[in-house]
Design a protein around this motif. Structure first.
Motif, PDB file in Angstrom:
ATOM      1  N   VAL A   1      33.741  11.694  58.783  1.00  0.00           N
ATOM      2  CA  VAL A   1      34.519  12.891  58.535  1.00  0.00           C
ATOM      3  C   VAL A   1      35.558  12.943  59.641  1.00  0.00           C
ATOM      4  CG1 VAL A   1      34.518  15.405  58.465  1.00  0.00           C
ATOM      5  CG2 VAL A   1      32.612  14.132  57.492  1.00  0.00           C
ATOM      6  N   ALA A   2      36.825  12.957  59.281  1.00  0.00           N
ATOM      7  CA  ALA A   2      37.896  12.963  60.272  1.00  0.00           C
ATOM      8  C   ALA A   2      38.573  14.324  60.295  1.00  0.00           C
ATOM      9  CB  ALA A   2      38.920  11.882  59.945  1.00  0.00           C
ATOM     10  N   HIS A   3      38.702  14.895  61.475  1.00  0.00           N
ATOM     11  CA  HIS A   3      39.450  16.131  61.667  1.00  0.00           C
ATOM     12  C   HIS A   3      40.794  15.740  62.259  1.00  0.00           C
ATOM     13  CE1 HIS A   3      36.273  19.013  60.772  1.00  0.00           C
ATOM     14  NE2 HIS A   3      35.464  18.118  61.313  1.00  0.00           N
ATOM     15  N   ASP A   4      41.851  15.975  61.512  1.00  0.00           N
ATOM     16  CA  ASP A   4      43.184  15.577  61.956  1.00  0.00           C
ATOM     17  C   ASP A   4      44.158  16.678  61.596  1.00  0.00           C
ATOM     18  OD1 ASP A   4      45.811  14.485  62.091  1.00  0.00           O
ATOM     19  OD2 ASP A   4      44.916  12.498  62.088  1.00  0.00           O
ATOM     20  N   SER A   5      44.763  17.275  62.607  1.00  0.00           N
ATOM     21  CA  SER A   5      45.657  18.394  62.374  1.00  0.00           C
ATOM     22  C   SER A   5      47.128  18.019  62.453  1.00  0.00           C
ATOM     23  CB  SER A   5      45.367  19.500  63.392  1.00  0.00           C
ATOM     24  OG  SER A   5      44.055  19.957  63.229  1.00  0.00           O
ATOM     25  N   TYR A   6      47.423  16.774  62.702  1.00  0.00           N
ATOM     26  CA  TYR A   6      48.819  16.374  62.834  1.00  0.00           C
ATOM     27  C   TYR A   6      49.209  15.240  61.889  1.00  0.00           C
ATOM     28  CZ  TYR A   6      49.306  19.468  66.736  1.00  0.00           C
ATOM     29  OH  TYR A   6      49.364  20.598  67.493  1.00  0.00           O
ATOM     30  N   CYS A   7      48.282  14.392  61.524  1.00  0.00           N
ATOM     31  CA  CYS A   7      48.612  13.224  60.690  1.00  0.00           C
ATOM     32  C   CYS A   7      47.790  13.199  59.413  1.00  0.00           C
ATOM     33  CB  CYS A   7      48.374  11.945  61.483  1.00  0.00           C
ATOM     34  SG  CYS A   7      49.337  11.842  62.991  1.00  0.00           S
ATOM     35  N   CYS A   8      47.399  14.359  58.904  1.00  0.00           N
ATOM     36  CA  CYS A   8      46.507  14.416  57.747  1.00  0.00           C
ATOM     37  C   CYS A   8      47.096  13.714  56.520  1.00  0.00           C
ATOM     38  CB  CYS A   8      46.146  15.855  57.421  1.00  0.00           C
ATOM     39  SG  CYS A   8      47.524  16.854  56.810  1.00  0.00           S
ATOM     40  N   GLU A   9      48.415  13.671  56.415  1.00  0.00           N
ATOM     41  CA  GLU A   9      49.046  13.027  55.263  1.00  0.00           C
ATOM     42  C   GLU A   9      48.829  11.518  55.259  1.00  0.00           C
ATOM     43  OE1 GLU A   9      52.805  14.551  56.382  1.00  0.00           O
ATOM     44  OE2 GLU A   9      52.737  16.149  54.887  1.00  0.00           O
TER      45      GLU A   9
ATOM     46  N   CYS B   1      51.458  21.938  64.481  1.00  0.00           N
ATOM     47  CA  CYS B   1      50.972  21.007  63.463  1.00  0.00           C
ATOM     48  C   CYS B   1      51.595  21.373  62.111  1.00  0.00           C
ATOM     49  CB  CYS B   1      49.454  21.043  63.381  1.00  0.00           C
ATOM     50  SG  CYS B   1      48.755  22.651  63.021  1.00  0.00           S
ATOM     51  N   PRO B   2      51.737  20.380  61.236  1.00  0.00           N
ATOM     52  CA  PRO B   2      52.308  20.658  59.915  1.00  0.00           C
ATOM     53  C   PRO B   2      51.458  21.669  59.148  1.00  0.00           C
ATOM     54  CG  PRO B   2      52.116  18.293  60.301  1.00  0.00           C
ATOM     55  CD  PRO B   2      51.398  18.976  61.412  1.00  0.00           C
ATOM     56  N   GLU B   3      52.111  22.533  58.388  1.00  0.00           N
ATOM     57  CA  GLU B   3      51.365  23.567  57.651  1.00  0.00           C
ATOM     58  C   GLU B   3      50.322  22.985  56.717  1.00  0.00           C
ATOM     59  OE1 GLU B   3      53.221  26.905  55.863  1.00  0.00           O
ATOM     60  OE2 GLU B   3      54.692  27.087  57.486  1.00  0.00           O
ATOM     61  N   ASN B   4      50.620  21.839  56.079  1.00  0.00           N
ATOM     62  CA  ASN B   4      49.644  21.283  55.143  1.00  0.00           C
ATOM     63  C   ASN B   4      48.454  20.638  55.846  1.00  0.00           C
ATOM     64  OD1 ASN B   4      51.302  19.297  56.077  1.00  0.00           O
ATOM     65  ND2 ASN B   4      51.346  18.138  54.180  1.00  0.00           N
TER      66      ASN B   4
ATOM     67  N   PHE C   1      46.015  10.050  56.494  1.00  0.00           N
ATOM     68  CA  PHE C   1      44.592   9.753  56.419  1.00  0.00           C
ATOM     69  C   PHE C   1      43.946  10.616  55.337  1.00  0.00           C
ATOM     70  CE2 PHE C   1      45.955   9.008  60.804  1.00  0.00           C
ATOM     71  CZ  PHE C   1      45.671   7.651  60.894  1.00  0.00           C
ATOM     72  N   PRO C   2      43.951  10.130  54.101  1.00  0.00           N
ATOM     73  CA  PRO C   2      43.378  10.912  52.996  1.00  0.00           C
ATOM     74  C   PRO C   2      41.926  11.303  53.283  1.00  0.00           C
ATOM     75  CG  PRO C   2      44.511   8.963  52.185  1.00  0.00           C
ATOM     76  CD  PRO C   2      44.455   8.838  53.682  1.00  0.00           C
ATOM     77  N   GLY C   3      41.605  12.518  52.956  1.00  0.00           N
ATOM     78  CA  GLY C   3      40.251  13.010  53.168  1.00  0.00           C
ATOM     79  C   GLY C   3      40.043  13.663  54.519  1.00  0.00           C
ATOM     80  N   SER C   4      41.034  13.570  55.416  1.00  0.00           N
ATOM     81  CA  SER C   4      40.866  14.223  56.717  1.00  0.00           C
ATOM     82  C   SER C   4      40.918  15.731  56.527  1.00  0.00           C
ATOM     83  CB  SER C   4      41.928  13.755  57.715  1.00  0.00           C
ATOM     84  OG  SER C   4      43.210  14.135  57.301  1.00  0.00           O
ATOM     85  N   GLN C   5      40.283  16.439  57.439  1.00  0.00           N
ATOM     86  CA  GLN C   5      40.183  17.886  57.344  1.00  0.00           C
ATOM     87  C   GLN C   5      40.788  18.520  58.590  1.00  0.00           C
ATOM     88  OE1 GLN C   5      36.062  18.855  56.908  1.00  0.00           O
ATOM     89  NE2 GLN C   5      35.758  17.387  55.267  1.00  0.00           N
ATOM     90  N   PRO C   6      41.316  19.727  58.474  1.00  0.00           N
ATOM     91  CA  PRO C   6      41.817  20.420  59.658  1.00  0.00           C
ATOM     92  C   PRO C   6      40.656  20.852  60.550  1.00  0.00           C
ATOM     93  CG  PRO C   6      42.056  21.796  57.726  1.00  0.00           C
ATOM     94  CD  PRO C   6      41.537  20.483  57.249  1.00  0.00           C
TER      95      PRO C   6
END
Length: 106
Positions: free
Chosen positions: A44-52, A85-88, A54-59
Protein backbone atom coordinates in the motif's frame (compact mmCIF):
# COMPACT_ATOMS: atom_id res chain seq x y z
CA UNK A 1 -4.42 -7.27 -1.25
CA UNK A 2 -2.51 -10.41 -0.41
CA UNK A 3 -0.84 -10.59 3.00
CA UNK A 4 1.41 -13.63 2.94
CA UNK A 5 2.47 -13.52 6.57
CA UNK A 6 4.44 -16.79 6.43
CA UNK A 7 6.42 -15.57 3.41
CA UNK A 8 7.11 -12.24 5.11
CA UNK A 9 8.25 -14.02 8.28
CA UNK A 10 10.52 -16.43 6.38
CA UNK A 11 12.03 -13.62 4.33
CA UNK A 12 12.66 -11.62 7.50
CA UNK A 13 14.41 -14.60 9.10
CA UNK A 14 16.70 -14.90 6.05
CA UNK A 15 17.43 -11.18 6.06
CA UNK A 16 18.34 -11.12 9.76
CA UNK A 17 20.83 -13.97 9.31
CA UNK A 18 22.86 -12.00 6.74
CA UNK A 19 26.25 -10.53 7.54
CA UNK A 20 25.11 -6.91 7.37
CA UNK A 21 27.04 -3.96 6.06
CA UNK A 22 26.88 -0.68 7.92
CA UNK A 23 26.82 1.86 5.11
CA UNK A 24 24.48 4.54 3.88
CA UNK A 25 21.62 3.15 1.81
CA UNK A 26 22.12 -0.45 2.91
CA UNK A 27 18.59 -0.61 4.31
CA UNK A 28 17.25 0.14 0.83
CA UNK A 29 19.48 -2.55 -0.69
CA UNK A 30 18.04 -5.08 1.76
CA UNK A 31 14.48 -4.07 1.00
CA UNK A 32 15.10 -4.36 -2.73
CA UNK A 33 16.83 -7.70 -2.48
CA UNK A 34 14.48 -9.40 -0.02
CA UNK A 35 11.09 -7.73 -0.39
CA UNK A 36 10.72 -6.09 -3.79
CA UNK A 37 9.04 -9.03 -5.51
CA UNK A 38 6.66 -9.48 -2.57
CA UNK A 39 5.92 -5.76 -2.25
CA UNK A 40 5.00 -5.27 -5.88
CA UNK A 41 1.87 -7.37 -5.38
CA UNK A 42 0.86 -6.56 -1.83
CA UNK A 43 2.00 -3.06 -0.90
CA UNK A 44 0.00 0.00 0.00
CA UNK A 45 1.66 3.23 -1.11
CA UNK A 46 0.81 6.62 0.38
CA UNK A 47 1.84 9.28 -2.11
CA UNK A 48 0.61 12.84 -1.94
CA UNK A 49 2.66 14.34 -4.74
CA UNK A 50 3.10 11.73 -7.49
CA UNK A 51 -0.13 9.73 -7.21
CA UNK A 52 -0.76 10.06 -10.95
CA UNK A 53 2.43 8.11 -11.67
CA UNK A 54 1.71 5.28 -9.22
CA UNK A 55 -1.75 3.78 -9.78
CA UNK A 56 -3.38 2.58 -6.60
CA UNK A 57 -1.45 4.94 -4.33
CA UNK A 58 -3.47 6.62 -1.61
CA UNK A 59 -3.21 10.04 0.01
CA UNK A 60 -1.96 10.33 3.57
CA UNK A 61 -4.86 10.21 6.05
CA UNK A 62 -3.59 13.25 7.98
CA UNK A 63 -2.16 16.60 6.88
CA UNK A 64 1.57 17.33 7.06
CA UNK A 65 2.72 18.50 10.49
CA UNK A 66 5.36 21.19 11.00
CA UNK A 67 6.20 21.31 7.29
CA UNK A 68 8.03 17.98 7.59
CA UNK A 69 7.52 14.61 5.87
CA UNK A 70 7.43 10.93 6.77
CA UNK A 71 10.98 9.77 7.30
CA UNK A 72 12.41 13.29 7.67
CA UNK A 73 15.27 13.40 10.16
CA UNK A 74 14.01 15.23 13.23
CA UNK A 75 17.46 16.62 13.97
CA UNK A 76 17.59 18.41 10.60
CA UNK A 77 14.51 20.65 10.23
CA UNK A 78 15.97 22.22 7.09
CA UNK A 79 14.61 19.31 5.05
CA UNK A 80 11.01 20.39 4.57
CA UNK A 81 8.51 20.43 1.76
CA UNK A 82 6.69 23.70 1.09
CA UNK A 83 5.08 22.80 -2.23
CA UNK A 84 1.32 22.20 -2.24
CA UNK A 85 0.35 18.70 -3.30
CA UNK A 86 -1.90 18.30 -6.34
CA UNK A 87 -5.61 18.35 -5.49
CA UNK A 88 -6.19 14.93 -7.04
CA UNK A 89 -3.56 13.45 -4.65
CA UNK A 90 -5.36 14.77 -1.56
CA UNK A 91 -8.03 12.84 0.34
CA UNK A 92 -11.42 13.19 -1.36
CA UNK A 93 -13.72 12.73 1.63
CA UNK A 94 -12.74 15.72 3.76
CA UNK A 95 -15.26 17.89 5.57
CA UNK A 96 -15.28 20.63 8.18
CA UNK A 97 -11.91 21.58 9.64
CA UNK A 98 -10.15 19.29 7.17
CA UNK A 99 -11.73 20.77 4.05
CA UNK A 100 -9.89 20.14 0.79
CA UNK A 101 -9.09 23.84 0.36
CA UNK A 102 -7.24 23.84 3.70
CA UNK A 103 -5.30 20.68 2.96
CA UNK A 104 -2.45 21.94 0.80
CA UNK A 105 0.64 20.33 2.31
CA UNK A 106 -0.09 16.63 2.21
Amino acid sequence: MNQERAAIFNTTEKMFHENHLHKKGYDQELLNRFYQSMAVESMVAHDSYCCEYFPGSQPFPTPRQNNSFVGAPQHNPVQTINVPCPENCRPHNLTGALALADWTLC
